[in-house]
Design a protein around this motif. Structure first.
Motif, PDB file in Angstrom:
ATOM      1  N   GLN A   1      30.609  38.321  23.925  1.00 29.14           N
ATOM      2  CA  GLN A   1      30.993  38.531  25.310  1.00 29.14           C
ATOM      3  C   GLN A   1      31.250  37.189  25.975  1.00 29.14           C
ATOM      4  N   VAL A   2      32.222  37.172  26.869  1.00 30.03           N
ATOM      5  CA  VAL A   2      32.589  35.961  27.597  1.00 30.03           C
ATOM      6  C   VAL A   2      32.394  36.208  29.082  1.00 30.03           C
ATOM      7  N   GLN A   3      31.748  35.272  29.741  1.00 34.40           N
ATOM      8  CA  GLN A   3      31.588  35.352  31.197  1.00 34.40           C
ATOM      9  C   GLN A   3      32.424  34.248  31.841  1.00 34.40           C
ATOM     10  N   LEU A   4      33.142  34.628  32.880  1.00 34.05           N
ATOM     11  CA  LEU A   4      33.990  33.689  33.616  1.00 34.05           C
ATOM     12  C   LEU A   4      33.616  33.743  35.089  1.00 34.05           C
ATOM     13  N   VAL A   5      33.408  32.584  35.690  1.00 35.75           N
ATOM     14  CA  VAL A   5      33.042  32.526  37.099  1.00 35.75           C
ATOM     15  C   VAL A   5      33.982  31.566  37.815  1.00 35.75           C
ATOM     16  N   GLU A   6      34.748  32.093  38.768  1.00 31.17           N
ATOM     17  CA  GLU A   6      35.665  31.258  39.540  1.00 31.17           C
ATOM     18  C   GLU A   6      34.983  30.720  40.788  1.00 31.17           C
ATOM     19  N   SER A   7      35.463  29.593  41.256  1.00 29.78           N
ATOM     20  CA  SER A   7      35.010  29.023  42.519  1.00 29.78           C
ATOM     21  C   SER A   7      36.123  28.143  43.071  1.00 29.78           C
ATOM     22  N   GLY A   8      35.982  27.783  44.347  1.00 26.33           N
ATOM     23  CA  GLY A   8      36.915  26.844  44.943  1.00 26.33           C
ATOM     24  C   GLY A   8      37.926  27.435  45.889  1.00 26.33           C
TER      25      GLY A   8
END
Length: 123
Positions: A1-8
């Motif tokens: 499983q891959v977790q992706l977290v965006e910010s900005g």
């Protein structure tokens, strides 16, 4: 499983700049393709930019070419989207995505998605 977290994401005036970050964790293989997509209210999700982790290929949508830059920092497991000369029509929720099919610009061909970050460009 891959977790992706965006910010900005955030609110910026037209002509301004923002830098989005996408932190990847879990089984985020360096062999994956990494992409940025966006979705404005009432519109389909559209391709913005994509690259391999090593940067041996990079693609941009025509609408952002020359204004946006995608890049990666393998040591930090992070992909960036530098957005310059922003326009009101760039307003959307921006999503980071990862997938095994290199070179794809099609959202359905990406397997993992972040939660999205809002970018609003005022006139």
């Amino acid at each position: 499983q891959v977790q992706l977290v965006e910010s900005g994401g955030g609110l910026v005036q037209a002509g301004g700049s923002l830098r989005l970050s996408c932190a990847a964790s879990g089984r985020a293989s360096i062999t994956f393709a990494m992409g940025w997509f966006r979705q404005a209210p009432g519109k389909d999700r559209e391709f913005v930019a994509a690259m391999s982790w090593t940067g041996n290929w990079i693609y941009y949508a025509d609408s952002v070419k020359g204004r946006f830059t995608i890049s990666s920092d393998i040591a930090k497991n992070t992909v960036y989207l530098q957005m310059n000369s922003l326009k009101p029509e760039d307003t959307a929720v921006y999503y980071c995505a990862a997938g095994r099919l290199h070179g794809s610009r099609v959202p359905n061909e990406y397997e993992y998605w972040g939660q999205g970050t809002q970018v609003t460009v005022s006139p």
